[in-house]
Design a protein around this motif. Structure first.
Motif, PDB file in Angstrom:
ATOM      1  N   ARG A   1       4.825   8.800  10.996  1.00 19.05           N
ATOM      2  CA  ARG A   1       5.022   9.535   9.739  1.00 19.05           C
ATOM      3  C   ARG A   1       4.236   8.893   8.598  1.00 19.05           C
ATOM      4  O   ARG A   1       3.804   9.579   7.682  1.00 19.05           O
ATOM      5  CB  ARG A   1       6.509   9.576   9.367  1.00 19.05           C
ATOM      6  CG  ARG A   1       7.373  10.376  10.317  1.00 19.05           C
ATOM      7  CD  ARG A   1       8.799  10.471   9.806  1.00 19.05           C
ATOM      8  NE  ARG A   1       8.864  11.247   8.561  1.00 19.05           N
ATOM      9  CZ  ARG A   1       9.283  10.752   7.400  1.00 19.05           C
ATOM     10  NH1 ARG A   1       9.644   9.482   7.301  1.00 19.05           N
ATOM     11  NH2 ARG A   1       9.334  11.526   6.334  1.00 19.05           N
ATOM     12  N   GLU A   2       4.090   7.554   8.633  1.00 23.53           N
ATOM     13  CA  GLU A   2       3.442   6.850   7.530  1.00 23.53           C
ATOM     14  C   GLU A   2       2.041   6.362   7.845  1.00 23.53           C
ATOM     15  O   GLU A   2       1.310   5.964   6.940  1.00 23.53           O
ATOM     16  CB  GLU A   2       4.260   5.618   7.112  1.00 23.53           C
ATOM     17  CG  GLU A   2       5.703   5.872   6.807  1.00 23.53           C
ATOM     18  CD  GLU A   2       6.607   5.700   8.026  1.00 23.53           C
ATOM     19  OE1 GLU A   2       7.729   6.228   8.006  1.00 23.53           O
ATOM     20  OE2 GLU A   2       6.165   5.061   8.994  1.00 23.53           O
ATOM     21  N   ALA A   3       1.665   6.369   9.122  1.00 30.07           N
ATOM     22  CA  ALA A   3       0.414   5.697   9.472  1.00 30.07           C
ATOM     23  C   ALA A   3      -0.183   6.264  10.746  1.00 30.07           C
ATOM     24  O   ALA A   3       0.519   6.832  11.596  1.00 30.07           O
ATOM     25  CB  ALA A   3       0.660   4.196   9.652  1.00 30.07           C
ATOM     26  N   LEU A   4      -1.487   6.081  10.875  1.00 28.40           N
ATOM     27  CA  LEU A   4      -2.178   6.272  12.147  1.00 28.40           C
ATOM     28  C   LEU A   4      -2.319   4.891  12.773  1.00 28.40           C
ATOM     29  O   LEU A   4      -2.924   3.990  12.187  1.00 28.40           O
ATOM     30  CB  LEU A   4      -3.555   6.901  11.930  1.00 28.40           C
ATOM     31  CG  LEU A   4      -3.573   8.318  11.350  1.00 28.40           C
ATOM     32  CD1 LEU A   4      -5.014   8.805  11.198  1.00 28.40           C
ATOM     33  CD2 LEU A   4      -2.783   9.281  12.232  1.00 28.40           C
ATOM     34  N   LEU A   5      -1.727   4.711  13.946  1.00 28.66           N
ATOM     35  CA  LEU A   5      -1.736   3.421  14.630  1.00 28.66           C
ATOM     36  C   LEU A   5      -2.784   3.435  15.735  1.00 28.66           C
ATOM     37  O   LEU A   5      -2.878   4.396  16.501  1.00 28.66           O
ATOM     38  CB  LEU A   5      -0.361   3.127  15.219  1.00 28.66           C
ATOM     39  CG  LEU A   5       0.753   2.923  14.183  1.00 28.66           C
ATOM     40  CD1 LEU A   5       2.126   2.958  14.845  1.00 28.66           C
ATOM     41  CD2 LEU A   5       0.562   1.608  13.458  1.00 28.66           C
TER      42      LEU A   5
ATOM     43  N   ALA B   1       0.828  -1.207   0.000  1.00 30.42           N
ATOM     44  CA  ALA B   1       0.000   0.000   0.000  1.00 30.42           C
ATOM     45  C   ALA B   1       0.861   1.256   0.000  1.00 30.42           C
ATOM     46  O   ALA B   1       0.593   2.215  -0.743  1.00 30.42           O
ATOM     47  CB  ALA B   1      -0.930  -0.007   1.219  1.00 30.42           C
ATOM     48  N   MET B   2       1.910   1.267   0.820  1.00 30.86           N
ATOM     49  CA  MET B   2       2.768   2.449   0.891  1.00 30.86           C
ATOM     50  C   MET B   2       3.505   2.678  -0.424  1.00 30.86           C
ATOM     51  O   MET B   2       3.716   3.819  -0.838  1.00 30.86           O
ATOM     52  CB  MET B   2       3.749   2.314   2.054  1.00 30.86           C
ATOM     53  CG  MET B   2       3.069   2.413   3.413  1.00 30.86           C
ATOM     54  SD  MET B   2       4.223   2.576   4.817  1.00 30.86           S
ATOM     55  CE  MET B   2       5.110   1.043   4.749  1.00 30.86           C
ATOM     56  N   SER B   3       3.904   1.585  -1.095  1.00 26.38           N
ATOM     57  CA  SER B   3       4.595   1.759  -2.375  1.00 26.38           C
ATOM     58  C   SER B   3       3.691   2.414  -3.412  1.00 26.38           C
ATOM     59  O   SER B   3       4.170   3.082  -4.336  1.00 26.38           O
ATOM     60  CB  SER B   3       5.100   0.407  -2.894  1.00 26.38           C
ATOM     61  OG  SER B   3       4.045  -0.385  -3.410  1.00 26.38           O
ATOM     62  N   HIS B   4       2.386   2.233  -3.255  1.00 22.71           N
ATOM     63  CA  HIS B   4       1.416   2.858  -4.152  1.00 22.71           C
ATOM     64  C   HIS B   4       0.990   4.247  -3.660  1.00 22.71           C
ATOM     65  O   HIS B   4       0.094   4.859  -4.248  1.00 22.71           O
ATOM     66  CB  HIS B   4       0.185   1.967  -4.304  1.00 22.71           C
ATOM     67  CG  HIS B   4       0.410   0.784  -5.205  1.00 22.71           C
ATOM     68  ND1 HIS B   4       0.355   0.868  -6.572  1.00 22.71           N
ATOM     69  CD2 HIS B   4       0.702  -0.498  -4.919  1.00 22.71           C
ATOM     70  CE1 HIS B   4       0.595  -0.321  -7.100  1.00 22.71           C
ATOM     71  NE2 HIS B   4       0.804  -1.180  -6.126  1.00 22.71           N
ATOM     72  N   GLY B   5       1.612   4.730  -2.595  1.00 19.85           N
ATOM     73  CA  GLY B   5       1.329   6.074  -2.129  1.00 19.85           C
ATOM     74  C   GLY B   5       0.027   6.215  -1.383  1.00 19.85           C
ATOM     75  O   GLY B   5      -0.632   7.262  -1.459  1.00 19.85           O
TER      76      GLY B   5
ATOM     77  N   ASP C   1       0.957  13.913   3.433  1.00 17.64           N
ATOM     78  CA  ASP C   1       2.268  13.758   4.062  1.00 17.64           C
ATOM     79  C   ASP C   1       2.562  12.286   4.351  1.00 17.64           C
ATOM     80  O   ASP C   1       3.686  11.802   4.128  1.00 17.64           O
ATOM     81  CB  ASP C   1       2.345  14.565   5.357  1.00 17.64           C
ATOM     82  CG  ASP C   1       2.404  16.065   5.107  1.00 17.64           C
ATOM     83  OD1 ASP C   1       2.670  16.474   3.952  1.00 17.64           O
ATOM     84  OD2 ASP C   1       2.166  16.834   6.057  1.00 17.64           O
ATOM     85  N   MET C   2       1.567  11.563   4.847  1.00 15.36           N
ATOM     86  CA  MET C   2       1.756  10.143   5.146  1.00 15.36           C
ATOM     87  C   MET C   2       1.993   9.342   3.876  1.00 15.36           C
ATOM     88  O   MET C   2       2.832   8.426   3.844  1.00 15.36           O
ATOM     89  CB  MET C   2       0.536   9.599   5.894  1.00 15.36           C
ATOM     90  CG  MET C   2       0.471  10.018   7.334  1.00 15.36           C
ATOM     91  SD  MET C   2      -0.873   9.200   8.217  1.00 15.36           S
ATOM     92  CE  MET C   2      -0.475   9.686   9.892  1.00 15.36           C
ATOM     93  N   ALA C   3       1.264   9.670   2.822  1.00 13.00           N
ATOM     94  CA  ALA C   3       1.420   8.959   1.562  1.00 13.00           C
ATOM     95  C   ALA C   3       2.842   9.119   1.024  1.00 13.00           C
ATOM     96  O   ALA C   3       3.469   8.150   0.570  1.00 13.00           O
ATOM     97  CB  ALA C   3       0.401   9.472   0.544  1.00 13.00           C
ATOM     98  N   LEU C   4       3.387  10.329   1.102  1.00 12.02           N
ATOM     99  CA  LEU C   4       4.737  10.587   0.609  1.00 12.02           C
ATOM    100  C   LEU C   4       5.781   9.863   1.462  1.00 12.02           C
ATOM    101  O   LEU C   4       6.704   9.222   0.938  1.00 12.02           O
ATOM    102  CB  LEU C   4       5.001  12.091   0.613  1.00 12.02           C
ATOM    103  CG  LEU C   4       6.383  12.539   0.125  1.00 12.02           C
ATOM    104  CD1 LEU C   4       6.611  12.103  -1.315  1.00 12.02           C
ATOM    105  CD2 LEU C   4       6.524  14.052   0.262  1.00 12.02           C
ATOM    106  N   ALA C   5       5.629   9.938   2.781  1.00  9.08           N
ATOM    107  CA  ALA C   5       6.589   9.280   3.675  1.00  9.08           C
ATOM    108  C   ALA C   5       6.544   7.765   3.507  1.00  9.08           C
ATOM    109  O   ALA C   5       7.583   7.090   3.520  1.00  9.08           O
ATOM    110  CB  ALA C   5       6.293   9.661   5.126  1.00  9.08           C
TER     111      ALA C   5
END
Length: 359
Positions: free
Chosen positions: A302-306, A279-283, A331-335
């Motif tokens: 930075r990448e997720a809400l936990l 998922a992160m690789s797809h932004g 911001d999370m999508a980019l990180a």
């Protein structure tokens, strides 16, 4: 052993859409393409859900899954015959449970044994013998490969193994996407086997709250598994038939990522959480349960809400937060996309190649 070692991955089956099976196919293909003589020995079922390149030779001991209590001697004998017939130098066991078969099967043979652990150390998945098998592997195997540093620490702390324990994460199973998702569709995506562990029942209860606030959004849960009837009943009970799709396992999973705006992992526990990297690789910005091992090791704020496990209210709140706050989501999508680059296939295969070529 001289020259390029002959590698065999030993697994239960490749004919199941699951993470360990997928990674077996991915790594076998990658090593074969680098010139390693590569074999996959399934305990049952000659078929594979995943494509195998011409350089991978796939075999199976049994046509169908047997009772391994009754078939234990035949299984041990079959593994031993295979190791000898194909002159296997390195045996990579895709589940530490397989040590129960491979230790007697390899007695006296010049085979280096690597246990590839896909679960977190403190999980036995309802099979207490897995804990016994881990102790045997720690004592008698050459190497233990785990997926996260957190799991590495648990192996060292609990077993003080004689085996060499090292961390090699799972790689992205596809080429890094050249473009990020546009995130214009009002779609939240979840991907995984429909099992209790993945917590999709919790996600449905969370979605019932989200749908009240955002009736124009849809939830897609892509995957297949034994929990489908239960999830379909729950979807109907919660009145979510119009906003929740259960399309089954999809080969074109990249198109699902590209067509979503938020990714959600609702698992009760995870060994790694490969779908997070996908998922992160797809932004995609991520909402994830803060379960031990995978998510806790892979993700930061930075990448997720936990959110806590088993908490549909917290899950719903995090999902709606990303729906409502475009700047945070961006911001999370980019990180996340930047972090996912660390897990590109070539980098991980380099680590495996270094391990396999140690003498």
């Amino acid at each position: 052993m001289s020259g390029t070692p002959r590698i065999c991955f030993l697994t239960g089956t490749l004919n199941a859409y699951a993470g360990a099976e997928r990674m077996t196919a991915v790594m076998a293909n990658a090593l074969a393409e680098r010139g390693f003589p590569t074999f996959v020995l399934s305990l049952w079922d000659r078929h594979s859900c995943f494509p195998l390149v011409d350089g991978v030779s796939h075999h199976a001991l049994f046509a169908r899954r047997p009772s391994f209590k009754r078939a234990y001697p035949a299984t041990v004998a079959g593994i031993r015959r295979f190791l000898k017939a194909h002159r296997i130098d390195i045996l990579v066991e895709v589940d530490t449970m397989l040590a129960l078969f491979t230790l007697p099967a390899s007695v006296g043979l010049p085979v280096r044994k690597i246990a590839w652990e896909h679960c977190f150390f403190d999980q036995d998945l309802g099979r207490p013998m897995r804990r016994v098998a881990r102790r045997l592997a720690a004592r008698f195997h050459d190497d233990i490969v785990v997926l996260t540093d957190r799991d590495h620490a648990r192996w060292e702390e609990a077993l003080q193994p004689r085996a060499n324990v090292l961390t090699v994460p799972n790689p992205l199973p596809f080429a890094f996407p050249p473009d990020a998702a546009t995130r214009k569709a009002k779609v939240v995506l979840a991907v995984g086997r429909l099992t209790h562990a993945k917590g999709f029942d919790i996600l449905l209860r969370a979605w019932a709250m989200v749908a009240e606030r955002a009736p124009d959004w849809r939830l897609i849960i892509a995957g297949e598994g034994e929990s489908r009837p239960e999830l379909e009943r729950l979807r109907a009970q919660l009145g979510l038939a119009e906003s929740v799709e259960l399309p089954g396992a999809r080969e074109d999973v990249s198109s699902l990522y590209q067509g979503a705006s938020v990714f959600c992992l609702s698992s009760r526990y995870e060994g790694f959480g490969l779908v997070l990297l996908e998922a992160m690789s797809h932004g995609l910005p991520v909402v994830s349960t803060d379960c031990e091992a995978g998510p806790r090791a892979l993700l930061s704020d930075r990448e997720a809400l936990l959110v806590p496990t088993e908490n549909p209210e917290a899950l719903a709140s995090a999902i709606t937060a990303l729906m409502d706050n475009t700047a945070v989501a961006n911001d999370m999508a980019l990180a996340g996309r930047q972090k996912a680059r660390d897990f590109e296939l070539g980098r991980i295969v380099d680590q495996w190649q270094q391990l396999l070529c140690q003498h």
